[in-house]
Design an enzyme around this catalytic site. Sequence first.
Site, PDB file in Angstrom:
ATOM      1  N   CYS A 119       0.806  -1.224   0.000  1.00 50.35           N
ATOM      2  CA  CYS A 119       0.000   0.000   0.000  1.00 50.35           C
ATOM      3  C   CYS A 119       0.838   1.273   0.000  1.00 50.35           C
ATOM      4  O   CYS A 119       0.320   2.354  -0.290  1.00 50.35           O
ATOM      5  CB  CYS A 119      -0.935   0.000   1.203  1.00 50.35           C
ATOM      6  SG  CYS A 119      -2.067  -1.414   1.222  1.00 50.35           S
ATOM      7  N   HIS A 261      -3.432   7.125   1.528  1.00 53.75           N
ATOM      8  CA  HIS A 261      -3.831   5.806   1.054  1.00 53.75           C
ATOM      9  C   HIS A 261      -5.242   5.516   1.533  1.00 53.75           C
ATOM     10  O   HIS A 261      -5.569   5.694   2.712  1.00 53.75           O
ATOM     11  CB  HIS A 261      -2.849   4.762   1.582  1.00 53.75           C
ATOM     12  CG  HIS A 261      -3.335   3.357   1.475  1.00 53.75           C
ATOM     13  ND1 HIS A 261      -3.773   2.806   0.290  1.00 53.75           N
ATOM     14  CD2 HIS A 261      -3.463   2.381   2.424  1.00 53.75           C
ATOM     15  CE1 HIS A 261      -4.154   1.556   0.502  1.00 53.75           C
ATOM     16  NE2 HIS A 261      -3.974   1.278   1.783  1.00 53.75           N
ATOM     17  N   ASN A 291     -10.161  -0.530  -0.842  1.00 53.37           N
ATOM     18  CA  ASN A 291      -8.701  -0.452  -0.760  1.00 53.37           C
ATOM     19  C   ASN A 291      -8.094  -1.158  -1.965  1.00 53.37           C
ATOM     20  O   ASN A 291      -8.132  -2.380  -2.054  1.00 53.37           O
ATOM     21  CB  ASN A 291      -8.241  -1.099   0.545  1.00 53.37           C
ATOM     22  CG  ASN A 291      -6.738  -1.049   0.737  1.00 53.37           C
ATOM     23  OD1 ASN A 291      -5.983  -0.740  -0.179  1.00 53.37           O
ATOM     24  ND2 ASN A 291      -6.288  -1.371   1.943  1.00 53.37           N
TER      25      ASN A 291
END
EC number: 2.3.1.180
Length: 338
Positions: A119, A261, A291
Amino acid sequence: MTGNSSNGYGVSLVGSGSATPSQIVSNDQLALRVDTNDEWVKTRTGIRERRIIGADESLTDLCVAAAKAAVDMAGWGVESIEMVLIATSTPDDLFGMAPKVQSKLGATRAVAFDLTAACSGFLFGLVSAAQFLQNGSFKRAVVIGADQLSGWVDWDDRSSCVLFGDGAGAIAIEATAEEDDLIGFKMKSDGSRGDCLNLAQKRNFVPLVESYQTQKGDFSPIKMNGQEVYKFAVREVPSLLKDVLQTYGIVPESLDWLLLHQANQRILNAVADRFSIPHHKVLTNLANYGNTSAATIPIMLDEAVRDGKVQSGHLIASSGFGAGLSWGVALFRWHGPF
């Protein structure tokens, strides 16, 4: 790791693009498979739906589409691209997806390679590519963040399957003799906490010859300790962001946007609240995509640019964080044509 441009060229962010799958899976649809519901997921994560790659799509194709959009916005010819860097943990080919994207893009002069940092990958990739431009090695690069996490989740685990989606985002950057748009950055890792979030290789051994065995390549589904990841994010991201802002003499009030993020809406709000940044200055599309790991930041940036939110000259603080554990913060100005 800390840095900014002190010698050579600056870096200008001049184009963005993104691509997501056509399949849209809502929380209500997931409730047909696992014991969950729309309200439960929205309340805990902020997610309403996610995009999932289907039989007629591939992550490579999404990367190519995102890169083309970024290059078109920048007004480049593909033959001028000298680097294609893809941040991904889920490539279509474990030996590397970037060369295939380079070929399909038509960027025949470009060196192409993958970078794996989960990520944090896009931010780490942007910083890495910038070094090549700042030292004069290349003039133009495309940095892509892309992941297909749908292939690596346990779709019967309601605590994790509701979180993830697929997608790709790209940023076109070029060397400039003018002021550096990448003002500064800091990156960190702590492998001692890696078990909080991982996609580990299975240790499956099969007979080879005589008494010898060899390990068969295979991976377990994504494993995550949600509470520990949350505590990590709300502790480490504000701490590093504060450090970066102080290092480069920037006060939170001067930021135009906070671009984090897209992991969990609670995390986004907690980081913003720590710096008294109004929530309307927090860029978020988590509700629509979930996500997407390395893709979240460039997809969000591209949407904000095309929607007219992010405009040329805007100052953005961005942070990627997640598996590794790794995390980083970058300060940059958008310099695109929109």
